[in-house]
Write a protein that holds these residues in place. Sequence first.
Motif, PDB file in Angstrom:
ATOM      1  N   UNK A   1      36.528  11.102  -8.459  1.00 29.83           N
ATOM      2  CA  UNK A   1      35.047  10.921  -8.120  1.00 29.83           C
ATOM      3  C   UNK A   1      35.346  10.189  -6.845  1.00 29.83           C
ATOM      4  N   UNK A   2      34.004   9.803  -6.282  1.00 28.69           N
ATOM      5  CA  UNK A   2      33.863   9.191  -5.117  1.00 28.69           C
ATOM      6  C   UNK A   2      34.027   7.603  -5.366  1.00 28.69           C
ATOM      7  N   UNK A   3      33.504   7.183  -6.239  1.00 32.90           N
ATOM      8  CA  UNK A   3      33.808   5.462  -6.691  1.00 32.90           C
ATOM      9  C   UNK A   3      35.330   5.362  -6.573  1.00 32.90           C
ATOM     10  N   UNK A   4      36.022   6.276  -7.615  1.00 31.26           N
ATOM     11  CA  UNK A   4      37.694   5.988  -7.560  1.00 31.26           C
ATOM     12  C   UNK A   4      38.411   6.376  -6.386  1.00 31.26           C
ATOM     13  N   UNK A   5      37.815   7.141  -5.565  1.00 32.91           N
ATOM     14  CA  UNK A   5      38.662   7.651  -4.179  1.00 32.91           C
ATOM     15  C   UNK A   5      38.352   6.123  -3.308  1.00 32.91           C
ATOM     16  N   UNK A   6      37.005   5.780  -3.218  1.00 33.14           N
ATOM     17  CA  UNK A   6      36.707   4.451  -2.523  1.00 33.14           C
ATOM     18  C   UNK A   6      37.780   3.291  -2.868  1.00 33.14           C
ATOM     19  N   UNK A   7      37.882   2.963  -4.296  1.00 31.98           N
ATOM     20  CA  UNK A   7      38.823   2.007  -4.539  1.00 31.98           C
ATOM     21  C   UNK A   7      40.268   2.255  -4.315  1.00 31.98           C
ATOM     22  N   UNK A   8      40.579   3.381  -4.610  1.00 33.28           N
ATOM     23  CA  UNK A   8      42.151   3.596  -4.284  1.00 33.28           C
ATOM     24  C   UNK A   8      42.520   3.511  -2.943  1.00 33.28           C
ATOM     25  N   UNK A   9      41.533   4.015  -1.853  1.00 36.01           N
ATOM     26  CA  UNK A   9      41.628   3.925  -0.452  1.00 36.01           C
ATOM     27  C   UNK A   9      41.636   2.567  -0.071  1.00 36.01           C
ATOM     28  N   UNK A  10      40.837   1.817  -0.597  1.00 35.90           N
ATOM     29  CA  UNK A  10      40.813   0.142  -0.434  1.00 35.90           C
ATOM     30  C   UNK A  10      42.081  -0.510  -1.014  1.00 35.90           C
ATOM     31  N   UNK A  11      42.664  -0.110  -2.203  1.00 40.05           N
ATOM     32  CA  UNK A  11      43.727  -0.811  -2.713  1.00 40.05           C
ATOM     33  C   UNK A  11      44.971  -0.260  -1.746  1.00 40.05           C
ATOM     34  N   UNK A  12      44.954   0.976  -1.390  1.00 39.36           N
ATOM     35  CA  UNK A  12      46.239   1.410  -0.743  1.00 39.36           C
ATOM     36  C   UNK A  12      46.245   0.438   0.877  1.00 39.36           C
ATOM     37  N   UNK A  13      45.002   0.298   1.307  1.00 39.09           N
ATOM     38  CA  UNK A  13      44.881  -0.571   2.662  1.00 39.09           C
ATOM     39  C   UNK A  13      45.440  -1.843   2.356  1.00 39.09           C
ATOM     40  N   UNK A  14      45.176  -2.399   1.086  1.00 40.58           N
ATOM     41  CA  UNK A  14      45.515  -3.826   0.750  1.00 40.58           C
ATOM     42  C   UNK A  14      47.020  -3.808   0.144  1.00 40.58           C
ATOM     43  N   UNK A  15      47.708  -2.873   0.180  1.00 43.29           N
ATOM     44  CA  UNK A  15      48.942  -2.658  -0.174  1.00 43.29           C
ATOM     45  C   UNK A  15      49.111  -3.036  -1.627  1.00 43.29           C
ATOM     46  N   UNK A  16      48.180  -2.703  -2.386  1.00 40.44           N
ATOM     47  CA  UNK A  16      48.032  -3.018  -3.717  1.00 40.44           C
ATOM     48  C   UNK A  16      48.858  -2.079  -4.641  1.00 40.44           C
ATOM     49  N   UNK A  17      49.112  -0.892  -4.093  1.00 40.94           N
ATOM     50  CA  UNK A  17      49.530   0.451  -4.704  1.00 40.94           C
ATOM     51  C   UNK A  17      50.994   0.496  -4.423  1.00 40.94           C
ATOM     52  N   UNK A  18      51.974   0.436  -5.341  1.00 47.62           N
ATOM     53  CA  UNK A  18      53.478   0.367  -5.423  1.00 47.62           C
ATOM     54  C   UNK A  18      54.021   1.928  -5.458  1.00 47.62           C
ATOM     55  N   UNK A  19      54.527   2.221  -4.374  1.00 45.84           N
ATOM     56  CA  UNK A  19      55.434   3.491  -4.446  1.00 45.84           C
ATOM     57  C   UNK A  19      56.848   3.368  -4.187  1.00 45.84           C
ATOM     58  N   UNK A  20      57.729   3.914  -4.942  1.00 44.22           N
ATOM     59  CA  UNK A  20      59.113   3.974  -4.812  1.00 44.22           C
ATOM     60  C   UNK A  20      59.646   5.329  -4.734  1.00 44.22           C
TER      61      UNK A  20
ATOM     62  N   UNK B   1      43.991   0.677 -12.246  1.00 43.78           N
ATOM     63  CA  UNK B   1      43.207   1.804 -12.355  1.00 43.78           C
ATOM     64  C   UNK B   1      41.678   1.511 -11.523  1.00 43.78           C
ATOM     65  N   UNK B   2      41.467   2.383 -10.913  1.00 44.28           N
ATOM     66  CA  UNK B   2      40.404   1.906  -9.775  1.00 44.28           C
ATOM     67  C   UNK B   2      39.121   1.685 -10.309  1.00 44.28           C
ATOM     68  N   UNK B   3      38.805   2.171 -11.618  1.00 46.52           N
ATOM     69  CA  UNK B   3      37.376   1.826 -12.435  1.00 46.52           C
ATOM     70  C   UNK B   3      37.609   0.958 -13.643  1.00 46.52           C
ATOM     71  N   UNK B   4      38.754   0.967 -14.443  1.00 42.00           N
ATOM     72  CA  UNK B   4      39.006   0.160 -15.531  1.00 42.00           C
ATOM     73  C   UNK B   4      39.713  -1.125 -15.177  1.00 42.00           C
ATOM     74  N   UNK B   5      40.500  -1.143 -13.993  1.00 42.08           N
ATOM     75  CA  UNK B   5      41.404  -2.185 -13.491  1.00 42.08           C
ATOM     76  C   UNK B   5      42.611  -2.233 -14.288  1.00 42.08           C
ATOM     77  N   UNK B   6      42.829  -1.206 -15.162  1.00 45.29           N
ATOM     78  CA  UNK B   6      44.301  -1.478 -15.948  1.00 45.29           C
ATOM     79  C   UNK B   6      45.175  -1.208 -15.257  1.00 45.29           C
ATOM     80  N   UNK B   7      46.301  -2.095 -15.220  1.00 41.42           N
ATOM     81  CA  UNK B   7      47.991  -1.685 -14.605  1.00 41.42           C
ATOM     82  C   UNK B   7      48.387  -0.482 -15.314  1.00 41.42           C
ATOM     83  N   UNK B   8      48.870   0.433 -14.402  1.00 37.70           N
ATOM     84  CA  UNK B   8      49.327   1.704 -14.827  1.00 37.70           C
ATOM     85  C   UNK B   8      50.626   2.090 -14.112  1.00 37.70           C
TER      86      UNK B   8
END
Length: 322
Positions: free
Chosen positions: A151-170, A287-294
Amino acid sequence: MSQQLELRAIVDEELAGARLDQALAALFPDYSRSRIKEWILGECVRLDGELKVKPREKVIGGEEIVLNTVLEDVVEAQAENIDLDIVYEDDDILVINKPINMVVHPGAGNPSGTVLNALLYRYPSISEVPRAGIVHRLDKDTSGLMVVAKTLPAQTHLVEALQKREITREYEAIVTGTMTAGGLVDEPIGRHPTKRTHMAVVATGKPAVTHYRVAEKFRQHTRIRLRLESGRTHQIRVHMAHIGHALLGDQTYGRLRLPKGASEELIAAMRGFQRQALHAVMLRLAHPITGEEMEWHAAVPQDMLDIAEALRVDHKLNPDLG
């Protein structure tokens, strides 16, 4: 194809004294503040009919907001019935384990057979989300985990999290040369000055940081784990090549380096490994909507396990050869 967007609202009295960009972010929570700021600066926002407004301008409450803009990248690609290895899915996001030899987004030379084509078939409504919800990409020959917004809200929040370096990728990788310890590479990445299809460490590039640690040493190769702070094109491949440890099998940024005295079996295995030894093994985010750490994990694919075992056997048989 582009999509026209018009939003209207009256500024709530409770927002009196807030900056315009803050007020709009509260009124239109489906869009990030950075996107809203771009719209204001691009003269897409009218405040009580006034067009030339600034993000820092204060609101007093009761003003009429009219936002007119165009959402780019609404997808025109064709839907295709292609299997996806779905690791997780809910109403807002899905996480897939991308195989090698699969392109993420259609482009020159790859108009079909991509992750995006598969998403359009499985989720027709995702065509209304920019880039069909694809938040970050993996190279064609890199396997592993990717998150997609449904969804658009999920995409908006994920893009913002990626820009803020809040998504961890190993990632797991095998590189040429023997590393003695882990470290980080903090070097800007941009287009190669002469090879336009390549990326390179260049002073005018965008900031890029890659952390790495040693997982296993072979005679003339090393298995490592990496973590990205940024997400530049070919970042791991470019950074590792820059420090003299190009990825095994990388046809663009490295070259084949056979260990001294390698057996015929190892030589055949290494020559037959025709892609960069790189796999996105772990993904962690709120999670971009619930905020749950996954957090999700994807097992290292068989081809990388096989080449690692061949290097391991070689190391045991030739412990004294450098």
